[in-house]
Design a protein around this motif. Structure first.
Motif, mmCIF file in Angstrom:
data_model
loop_
_atom_site.group_PDB
_atom_site.id
_atom_site.type_symbol
_atom_site.label_atom_id
_atom_site.label_comp_id
_atom_site.label_asym_id
_atom_site.label_seq_id
_atom_site.Cartn_x
_atom_site.Cartn_y
_atom_site.Cartn_z
ATOM 1 N N GLN A 142 9.517 11.473 -30.155
ATOM 2 C CA GLN A 142 8.620 12.593 -30.469
ATOM 3 C C GLN A 142 9.318 13.754 -31.176
ATOM 4 N N SER A 143 10.589 13.951 -30.910
ATOM 5 C CA SER A 143 11.299 15.041 -31.587
ATOM 6 C C SER A 143 11.271 14.864 -33.099
ATOM 7 N N GLY A 144 11.215 13.615 -33.550
ATOM 8 C CA GLY A 144 11.132 13.356 -34.985
ATOM 9 C C GLY A 144 9.825 13.853 -35.579
ATOM 10 N N PHE A 145 8.720 13.664 -34.861
ATOM 11 C CA PHE A 145 7.427 14.167 -35.319
ATOM 12 C C PHE A 145 7.429 15.697 -35.370
ATOM 13 N N VAL A 146 8.021 16.312 -34.349
ATOM 14 C CA VAL A 146 8.096 17.773 -34.307
ATOM 15 C C VAL A 146 8.966 18.296 -35.453
ATOM 16 N N LEU A 147 10.080 17.630 -35.718
ATOM 17 C CA LEU A 147 10.963 18.050 -36.809
ATOM 18 C C LEU A 147 10.247 17.960 -38.152
ATOM 19 N N MET A 148 9.519 16.887 -38.392
ATOM 20 C CA MET A 148 8.776 16.766 -39.652
ATOM 21 C C MET A 148 7.765 17.897 -39.799
ATOM 22 N N ASN A 149 7.040 18.193 -38.734
ATOM 23 C CA ASN A 149 6.045 19.259 -38.782
ATOM 24 C C ASN A 149 6.694 20.608 -39.063
ATOM 25 N N TYR A 150 7.847 20.849 -38.437
ATOM 26 C CA TYR A 150 8.575 22.102 -38.676
ATOM 27 C C TYR A 150 9.005 22.198 -40.142
#
Length: 210
Positions: free
Chosen positions: A48-56
């Protein structure tokens, strides 16, 4: 790698920040595993951290056509996002050779090109860091030993002229140790970032600017 049909098993494909991502249940992922591409260092799924990083990164844009390195890339969804969203020249780095096949699959699916390098963090040289605008990584500080290794890599990157480093994490102890050290020595900051899709999540990002 075969071209993936747009209509291929849609229920096994999710989209995040414009990037198509195959679920572990997709036949192509199953085929890779059956062929012996068995990730060894937690690269068996998209975290999930990857999804958050992309959104950021979508909300904090990078310059177009810049050079970026993703650390501990796993399946490389952030690399694919950067290549697709910003036409970035992306080098995806991971110590696990088996994840290269999953990265290639997603690059193919999203019609972008991403270079893969098999390196541990301590093997990334100053020469390789020169010319990179940004380093990114998600879920890469999960062992105690990684705190010091990543701190040294960040310092090496800044000396090489890298403009920013962004690391996303759910808040593990080694990440907080790294964050405190970077805040103390490198004027870094930690921000909290949340997403609602593809599923609700809140993570922390260590942001270090040159």
């Amino acid at each position: 790698m075969p071209k993936i049909k747009k209509a291929s098993a849609k229920k096994h494909v999710i989209t995040s920040c414009g990037v198509k991502i195959l679920k572990s249940s997709h036949q192509y992922i199953k085929d890779l595993k059956a062929q012996g591409y068995q990730p060894e260092i937690y690269g068996h799924r998209v975290w999930q951290s990857g999804f958050v990083l992309m959104n950021y990164l979508k909300k904090h844009p990078l310059p177009k056509r810049t050079s970026v390195m993703e650390l501990g890339c796993g399946w490389g969804i952030t690399s694919v996002f950067l290549a697709k969203q910003y036409r970035a020249s992306v080098t995806a780095v991971d110590a696990d050779k088996h994840v290269a096949a999953y990265l290639a699959l997603h690059a193919n699916l999203n019609e972008v090109q991403v270079k893969f390098k098999r390196h541990r963090f301590e093997q990334i040289t100053t020469k390789q860091l020169k010319g990179q605008h940004t380093l990114v990584g998600s879920d890469i500080c999960f062992w105690e030993s990684m705190e010091n290794t990543l701190y040294n890599l960040v310092r090496r990157a800044l000396r090489a002229g890298v403009q920013q480093v962004i690391i996303a994490d759910p808040g593990r102890s080694p990440f907080w140790q790294l964050s405190e050290r970077c805040q103390d020595k490198l004027h870094a900051k930690v921000v909290t970032h949340s997403i609602n899709k593809p599923s609700p999540a809140e993570k922390y990002l260590l942001v270090i600017n040159q």
